[in-house]
Design a protein around this motif. Structure first.
Motif, PDB file in Angstrom:
ATOM      1  N   ARG A  49       0.854  -1.182   0.000  1.00 45.38           N
ATOM      2  CA  ARG A  49       0.000   0.000   0.000  1.00 45.38           C
ATOM      3  C   ARG A  49       0.888   1.229   0.000  1.00 45.38           C
ATOM      4  O   ARG A  49       1.779   1.359   0.833  1.00 45.38           O
ATOM      5  N   ARG A  50       0.651   2.091  -0.955  1.00 49.02           N
ATOM      6  CA  ARG A  50       1.339   3.371  -1.015  1.00 49.02           C
ATOM      7  C   ARG A  50       0.271   4.438  -1.107  1.00 49.02           C
ATOM      8  O   ARG A  50      -0.454   4.506  -2.093  1.00 49.02           O
ATOM      9  N   GLY A  51       0.160   5.252  -0.064  1.00 47.45           N
ATOM     10  CA  GLY A  51      -0.856   6.300  -0.046  1.00 47.45           C
ATOM     11  C   GLY A  51      -2.247   5.716  -0.081  1.00 47.45           C
ATOM     12  O   GLY A  51      -2.584   4.848   0.716  1.00 47.45           O
ATOM     13  N   LYS A  52      -3.046   6.166  -1.050  1.00 47.55           N
ATOM     14  CA  LYS A  52      -4.448   5.746  -1.105  1.00 47.55           C
ATOM     15  C   LYS A  52      -4.671   4.494  -1.940  1.00 47.55           C
ATOM     16  O   LYS A  52      -5.809   4.054  -2.089  1.00 47.55           O
ATOM     17  N   ASN A  53      -3.612   3.901  -2.491  1.00 50.38           N
ATOM     18  CA  ASN A  53      -3.770   2.752  -3.369  1.00 50.38           C
ATOM     19  C   ASN A  53      -3.016   1.522  -2.902  1.00 50.38           C
ATOM     20  O   ASN A  53      -1.971   1.616  -2.268  1.00 50.38           O
ATOM     21  N   TRP A  54      -3.570   0.365  -3.264  1.00 43.72           N
ATOM     22  CA  TRP A  54      -2.885  -0.911  -3.131  1.00 43.72           C
ATOM     23  C   TRP A  54      -2.287  -1.245  -4.486  1.00 43.72           C
ATOM     24  O   TRP A  54      -2.899  -0.981  -5.521  1.00 43.72           O
ATOM     25  N   ASN A  66      -7.913   1.147  -5.423  1.00 49.23           N
ATOM     26  CA  ASN A  66      -8.126   2.199  -4.433  1.00 49.23           C
ATOM     27  C   ASN A  66      -8.342   1.543  -3.072  1.00 49.23           C
ATOM     28  O   ASN A  66      -9.159   0.631  -2.925  1.00 49.23           O
ATOM     29  N   ALA A  67      -7.630   2.020  -2.053  1.00 44.03           N
ATOM     30  CA  ALA A  67      -7.653   1.388  -0.733  1.00 44.03           C
ATOM     31  C   ALA A  67      -8.957   1.621   0.026  1.00 44.03           C
ATOM     32  O   ALA A  67      -9.302   0.845   0.906  1.00 44.03           O
ATOM     33  N   HIS A  68      -9.697   2.668  -0.306  1.00 46.96           N
ATOM     34  CA  HIS A  68     -10.922   2.969   0.430  1.00 46.96           C
ATOM     35  C   HIS A  68     -12.156   2.352  -0.209  1.00 46.96           C
ATOM     36  O   HIS A  68     -12.998   1.784   0.482  1.00 46.96           O
ATOM     37  N   SER A  69     -12.253   2.440  -1.528  1.00 42.80           N
ATOM     38  CA  SER A  69     -13.462   1.967  -2.210  1.00 42.80           C
ATOM     39  C   SER A  69     -13.303   0.568  -2.805  1.00 42.80           C
ATOM     40  O   SER A  69     -14.283  -0.020  -3.240  1.00 42.80           O
TER      41      SER A  69
END
Length: 80
Positions: A49-54, A66-69
């Protein structure tokens, strides 16, 4: 090693544009892109995971989620 992405494979999805982009980038024909990505991520040994993405690194591709959605943003061929 379990991570947040692996634990939430059932939530993975993408947009119509995402399907077209992934098929074009990876030269995939008649496949279910989400199922294809789930399978690759499930077998991936390198998920970071880097920032908001896997980023799931597979044998032949890098899949960006996208790590949130849990939206599959894109996938492209891994540089060898």
């Amino acid at each position: 090693m379990e991570n947040d992405l692996s634990a939430n494979l059932d939530k993975l999805h993408t947009t119509e544009l995402g399907v077209e982009r992934i098929k074009r980038n990876l030269s995939l024909a008649d496949v279910d892109v989400v199922d294809w990505c789930k399978s690759k991520i499930k077998n991936s040994r390198n998920i970071v995971r880097r920032g908001k993405n896997w980023y799931a690194h597979t044998d032949d591709a890098i899949i960006t989620v996208n790590a949130h959605s849990f939206t599959i943003i894109t996938a492209h061929k891994a540089k060898v």
